[in-house]
Design a protein around this motif. Structure first.
Motif, PDB file in Angstrom:
ATOM      1  N   ALA A 183       5.165 -12.547   3.041  1.00  0.00           N
ATOM      2  CA  ALA A 183       5.368 -11.345   3.845  1.00  0.00           C
ATOM      3  C   ALA A 183       5.407 -10.073   3.015  1.00  0.00           C
ATOM      4  N   HIS A 184       6.105 -10.089   1.889  1.00  0.00           N
ATOM      5  CA  HIS A 184       6.250  -8.867   1.089  1.00  0.00           C
ATOM      6  C   HIS A 184       5.788  -9.054  -0.350  1.00  0.00           C
ATOM      7  N   GLU A 185       5.117 -10.154  -0.629  1.00  0.00           N
ATOM      8  CA  GLU A 185       4.681 -10.455  -1.995  1.00  0.00           C
ATOM      9  C   GLU A 185       3.487  -9.588  -2.385  1.00  0.00           C
ATOM     10  N   HIS A 186       3.562  -9.004  -3.601  1.00  0.00           N
ATOM     11  CA  HIS A 186       2.498  -8.103  -4.033  1.00  0.00           C
ATOM     12  C   HIS A 186       1.460  -8.753  -4.935  1.00  0.00           C
ATOM     13  N   ALA A 187       1.783  -9.891  -5.563  1.00  0.00           N
ATOM     14  CA  ALA A 187       0.937 -10.431  -6.627  1.00  0.00           C
ATOM     15  C   ALA A 187      -0.463 -10.777  -6.136  1.00  0.00           C
ATOM     16  N   VAL A 188      -0.567 -11.337  -4.937  1.00  0.00           N
ATOM     17  CA  VAL A 188      -1.879 -11.629  -4.368  1.00  0.00           C
ATOM     18  C   VAL A 188      -2.496 -10.372  -3.767  1.00  0.00           C
ATOM     19  N   GLU A 189      -1.681  -9.607  -3.049  1.00  0.00           N
ATOM     20  CA  GLU A 189      -2.216  -8.461  -2.313  1.00  0.00           C
ATOM     21  C   GLU A 189      -2.947  -7.467  -3.214  1.00  0.00           C
ATOM     22  N   VAL A 190      -2.399  -7.163  -4.399  1.00  0.00           N
ATOM     23  CA  VAL A 190      -3.010  -6.123  -5.225  1.00  0.00           C
ATOM     24  C   VAL A 190      -4.384  -6.528  -5.742  1.00  0.00           C
ATOM     25  N   GLN A 191      -4.714  -7.823  -5.697  1.00  0.00           N
ATOM     26  CA  GLN A 191      -6.044  -8.257  -6.146  1.00  0.00           C
ATOM     27  C   GLN A 191      -7.103  -8.048  -5.074  1.00  0.00           C
ATOM     28  N   ILE A 192      -6.694  -7.998  -3.819  1.00  0.00           N
ATOM     29  CA  ILE A 192      -7.673  -8.009  -2.736  1.00  0.00           C
ATOM     30  C   ILE A 192      -8.544  -6.754  -2.699  1.00  0.00           C
ATOM     31  N   PRO A 193      -8.013  -5.523  -2.849  1.00  0.00           N
ATOM     32  CA  PRO A 193      -8.910  -4.363  -2.837  1.00  0.00           C
ATOM     33  C   PRO A 193      -9.972  -4.394  -3.930  1.00  0.00           C
ATOM     34  N   PHE A 194      -9.617  -4.885  -5.125  1.00  0.00           N
ATOM     35  CA  PHE A 194     -10.627  -5.034  -6.172  1.00  0.00           C
ATOM     36  C   PHE A 194     -11.712  -6.011  -5.726  1.00  0.00           C
ATOM     37  N   LEU A 195     -11.303  -7.141  -5.153  1.00  0.00           N
ATOM     38  CA  LEU A 195     -12.274  -8.143  -4.719  1.00  0.00           C
ATOM     39  C   LEU A 195     -13.140  -7.621  -3.580  1.00  0.00           C
ATOM     40  N   GLN A 196     -12.539  -6.888  -2.644  1.00  0.00           N
ATOM     41  CA  GLN A 196     -13.319  -6.305  -1.561  1.00  0.00           C
ATOM     42  C   GLN A 196     -14.369  -5.327  -2.099  1.00  0.00           C
ATOM     43  N   ALA A 198       0.855  -1.184   0.000  1.00  0.00           N
ATOM     44  CA  ALA A 198       0.000   0.000   0.000  1.00  0.00           C
ATOM     45  C   ALA A 198       0.891   1.234   0.000  1.00  0.00           C
ATOM     46  N   GLY A 199       0.599   2.166  -0.877  1.00  0.00           N
ATOM     47  CA  GLY A 199       1.426   3.358  -1.017  1.00  0.00           C
ATOM     48  C   GLY A 199       2.442   3.245  -2.125  1.00  0.00           C
ATOM     49  N   THR A 200       2.600   2.071  -2.679  1.00  0.00           N
ATOM     50  CA  THR A 200       3.509   1.884  -3.826  1.00  0.00           C
ATOM     51  C   THR A 200       2.743   1.336  -5.022  1.00  0.00           C
ATOM     52  N   PHE A 201       2.170   0.158  -4.884  1.00  0.00           N
ATOM     53  CA  PHE A 201       1.392  -0.409  -5.987  1.00  0.00           C
ATOM     54  C   PHE A 201      -0.011   0.180  -6.083  1.00  0.00           C
ATOM     55  N   TYR A 202      -0.511   0.670  -4.970  1.00  0.00           N
ATOM     56  CA  TYR A 202      -1.829   1.307  -4.959  1.00  0.00           C
ATOM     57  C   TYR A 202      -1.852   2.275  -3.773  1.00  0.00           C
ATOM     58  N   PRO A 203      -2.776   3.243  -3.754  1.00  0.00           N
ATOM     59  CA  PRO A 203      -2.787   4.236  -2.677  1.00  0.00           C
ATOM     60  C   PRO A 203      -3.028   3.612  -1.311  1.00  0.00           C
ATOM     61  N   ALA A 204      -2.327   4.133  -0.327  1.00  0.00           N
ATOM     62  CA  ALA A 204      -2.524   3.671   1.050  1.00  0.00           C
ATOM     63  C   ALA A 204      -3.698   4.369   1.717  1.00  0.00           C
ATOM     64  N   ASP A 205      -4.101   5.519   1.177  1.00  0.00           N
ATOM     65  CA  ASP A 205      -5.238   6.246   1.729  1.00  0.00           C
ATOM     66  C   ASP A 205      -6.538   5.586   1.276  1.00  0.00           C
ATOM     67  N   ARG A 206      -7.387   5.273   2.223  1.00  0.00           N
ATOM     68  CA  ARG A 206      -8.623   4.530   1.928  1.00  0.00           C
ATOM     69  C   ARG A 206      -9.486   5.254   0.898  1.00  0.00           C
ATOM     70  N   THR A 207      -9.680   6.550   1.078  1.00  0.00           N
ATOM     71  CA  THR A 207     -10.550   7.300   0.172  1.00  0.00           C
ATOM     72  C   THR A 207      -9.980   7.337  -1.245  1.00  0.00           C
ATOM     73  N   ARG A 208      -8.692   7.632  -1.338  1.00  0.00           N
ATOM     74  CA  ARG A 208      -8.083   7.708  -2.663  1.00  0.00           C
ATOM     75  C   ARG A 208      -8.056   6.349  -3.345  1.00  0.00           C
ATOM     76  N   LEU A 209      -7.875   5.275  -2.556  1.00  0.00           N
ATOM     77  CA  LEU A 209      -7.901   3.937  -3.140  1.00  0.00           C
ATOM     78  C   LEU A 209      -9.288   3.618  -3.682  1.00  0.00           C
ATOM     79  N   LYS A 210     -10.331   3.916  -2.905  1.00  0.00           N
ATOM     80  CA  LYS A 210     -11.689   3.651  -3.367  1.00  0.00           C
ATOM     81  C   LYS A 210     -11.995   4.456  -4.630  1.00  0.00           C
ATOM     82  N   GLN A 211     -11.565   5.699  -4.682  1.00  0.00           N
ATOM     83  CA  GLN A 211     -11.815   6.519  -5.866  1.00  0.00           C
ATOM     84  C   GLN A 211     -11.124   5.944  -7.097  1.00  0.00           C
TER      85      GLN A 211
END
Length: 583
Positions: A180-193, A37-50
């Protein structure tokens, strides 16, 4: 293979906060915090949702244009990229706009990515009970992980664990460091949420060094029913000049679309997860090794039994590169103009897979997993299964292949079997059966088709291919009930060993019908919309006139039997078969 491409979000100005504190959770156990969060996608909740909503709106607009060419309903699986959202988010968003059809019915996502930082052997889950993102915590279906590992219902997961050796998905392990630091799974989760809501549970997996079958077996064990979607996380080529990257990616896309295993990690960083999905699409969900009821037992979320012997429809959705500034090219549409053909870029594509119960009868037998899609554009007509095997006496080949098919069926049915004539002994006694080969096994009873399963392209040893297809023809052909012990003596067995398909340089239906060799050619037809079908040469026995042969094959592909073409719109390939039948 471990790579270290940190293809991140251009906008890293958002303040990174500890995602472990996102949301108020009453869950017990380890929560894996957001690592990118903050590198691959925004760490701020509002900006990420937008950002996600903007990209989903873009995907929904593309879907309106593409939807008339796609099957109805919710895809069972998708392949999506995992770079920074400003690079690949729009490409992923089209797939997620499709998955959005499942809101209210989909309650679990199995997410499989590669290992960019910490290499593992096998497919790794973690000990986490939830994964955190700025949008909150996504709970992990730990019960499903326990069952897949072969653990007791209350046994805790510990990093370093391996699956019980007797479970079908024995390549599954527990490894926290690789997550611990893998991004490939993590970046999919906000879309799924976003598309499925806060009640969605996930099964996060990292696929390291593993065979397609090993990853496929893990997917099979977690496949579930309509409540579960499979998300495969992968980019394509990395840091080639864009003109060359597009060429490489289009070749990879074509290989994926035609189920050509294996995809090489140099062509897609998520090759291991992709190959696992392709293994499922080519070999199906049913396996002698798989306990079909295990995944649906004791889970409130898994309320639908895993469907057996489904038919799959794999479709390319769109493609792009990091140089396209978020503009994607829909399937069948040209790519946008390149700003700089020499700029190093990363490639992306999205695919979707629909699953349905295989129904209906056919003049020719179907593969267990939509064999119409399993084709090859290899221009050479010689078969990988007939190298030194051509030197084997044909009578011995016939005896070995038919004996192997019979022995495999007897073993599956639990019939008395001579240990000296078991499948393992037959294979070990005929070294040529260890060479790659593709086969069909056809069973008839009193002259009527009783089961037939196969594949068109060699991806494993011929002996294993024949043995597995024999069992599947007897037990897993969706058009028939499984063969019973009492029926076994009534079966007539035929084994067909296939050569590789080669292109037919014809532009029209008339040319095709004039070129075909009745009784010799197996035929594959593919149209521009991705509809494909094949007939084995044996079908000539029922359809002896080329025009009728082509008409029935067009109908099998979902194309009007009377359809005519003159501009090469239909791609045609043929192949030969060596058939060995019992007298």
């Amino acid at each position: 293979m471990v790579s270290f491409d940190i293809h991140q979000n251009k906008d890293v100005r958002s303040t990174t906060r500890s995602a472990a504190s996102a949301g108020n959770s009453a869950r017990q156990g380890y929560v894996r915090p957001a690592a990118v969060a903050g590198t691959f996608y925004p760490a701020d909740r509002t900006r990420l949702k937008q950002l996600i909503n903007t990209q989903l709106d873009y995907g929904r607009a593309l879907l309106k244009e593409l939807a008339p060419q796609l099957p109805a309903g919710v895809p069972k699986a998708v392949i999506v990229p995992h770079a920074g959202y400003v690079y690949s988010g729009t490409t992923a968003a089209l797939a997620y706009a499709l998955l959005e059809r499942g809101r209210g019915s989909v309650t679990r996502a199995v997410i499989v990515g590669p290992t960019h930082r910490v290499a593992v052997r096998g497919v790794a889950c973690s000990t986490a009970t939830a994964f955190a993102t700025p949008l909150g915590e996504a709970s992990v279906d730990v019960n499903a992980e326990r069952r897949a590992l072969g653990l007791a219902a209350d046994e805790p997961l510990r990093s370093g664990m391996h699956a019980h050796p007797n479970v079908p998905d024995s390549a599954l392990i527990v490894n926290d460091p690789t997550h611990a630091h893998e991004h490939a799974v993590e970046v999919q989760i906000p879309f799924l949420q976003t598309i499925f809501g806060p009640d969605l549970s996930i099964v996060p997996l990292n696929a390291g060094d593993a065979s397609p079958e090993e990853v496929g077996d893990v997917l099979r064990s977690l496949w579930g029913g309509p409540e579960t979607v499979i998300v495969i996380s992968s980019d394509l080529s990395h840091y080639h000049p864009e003109a060359y990257a597009r060429q490489l990616d289009d070749e990879t896309i074509d290989n994926i679309a035609h189920l050509r295993l294996p995809i090489h990690p140099r062509r897609a960083c998520g090759a291991y997860p992709i190959n696992g999905l392709l293994d499922v699409l080519t070999r199906g969900l049913d396996s002698a090794k798989r306990e079909t009821s295990r995944e649906t037992a004791d889970s409130s979320q898994e309320n639908t039994a895993t469907p057996t012997n489904p038919q799959f429809d794999l479709r390319l959705l769109c493609r792009s590169t990091s140089g396209d500034d978020g503009v994607v090219a829909l399937a069948g549409k040209p790519r946008p103009a390149m700003d700089d053909p020499d700029e190093p870029v990363v490639g992306y594509a999205s695919f979707a897979v629909w699953q349905s119960e295989a129904t209906g009868n056919s003049t020719e037998s179907a593969s267990r997993t939509h064999v119409d899609n399993h084709v090859s554009n290899d221009s050479k007509q010689d078969s990988a299964s007939r190298t030194s095997a051509e030197q084997v006496d044909e009578a011995n080949r016939r005896t070995a292949l038919l004996s192997l098919a019979r022995a495999a069926i007897r073993q599956h049915l639990g019939l008395e079997n001579d240990p000296s004539n078991s499948p393992e002994v037959i294979i070990s006694s005929n070294p040529w059966l260890d060479e790659p080969g593709a086969s069909f096994v056809t069973l008839t009873e009193h002259g009527q088709l009783r089961g037939c399963i196969g594949t068109l392209e060699a991806y494993r040893a011929l002996g294993k291919d024949v043995a597995d297809h024999a069992v599947d023809a007897a037990a897993h052909d969706p058009r028939f009930f499984p063969v019973s012990k009492d029926e076994y003596p009534l079966l007539h067995v035929e084994v067909s060993v296939l050569g590789k398909p080669s292109p037919l340089p014809v532009q029209s239906r008339t040319e095709l019908e004039q070129t075909l060799r009745p009784g010799i050619d197996g035929l594959i037809l593919t149209d521009r919309h991705g509809r494909r079908a094949t007939f084995l040469p044996q079908v000539w026995e029922q359809l002896q006139v080329p025009h009728d042969f082509v008409s029935h094959l067009l109908a099998k592909a979902g194309i009007a039997p009377s359809y005519d073409w003159h501009d090469g719109e239909i791609t045609c390939e043929r192949y030969e078969v060596s058939a060995y039948a019992e007298h």
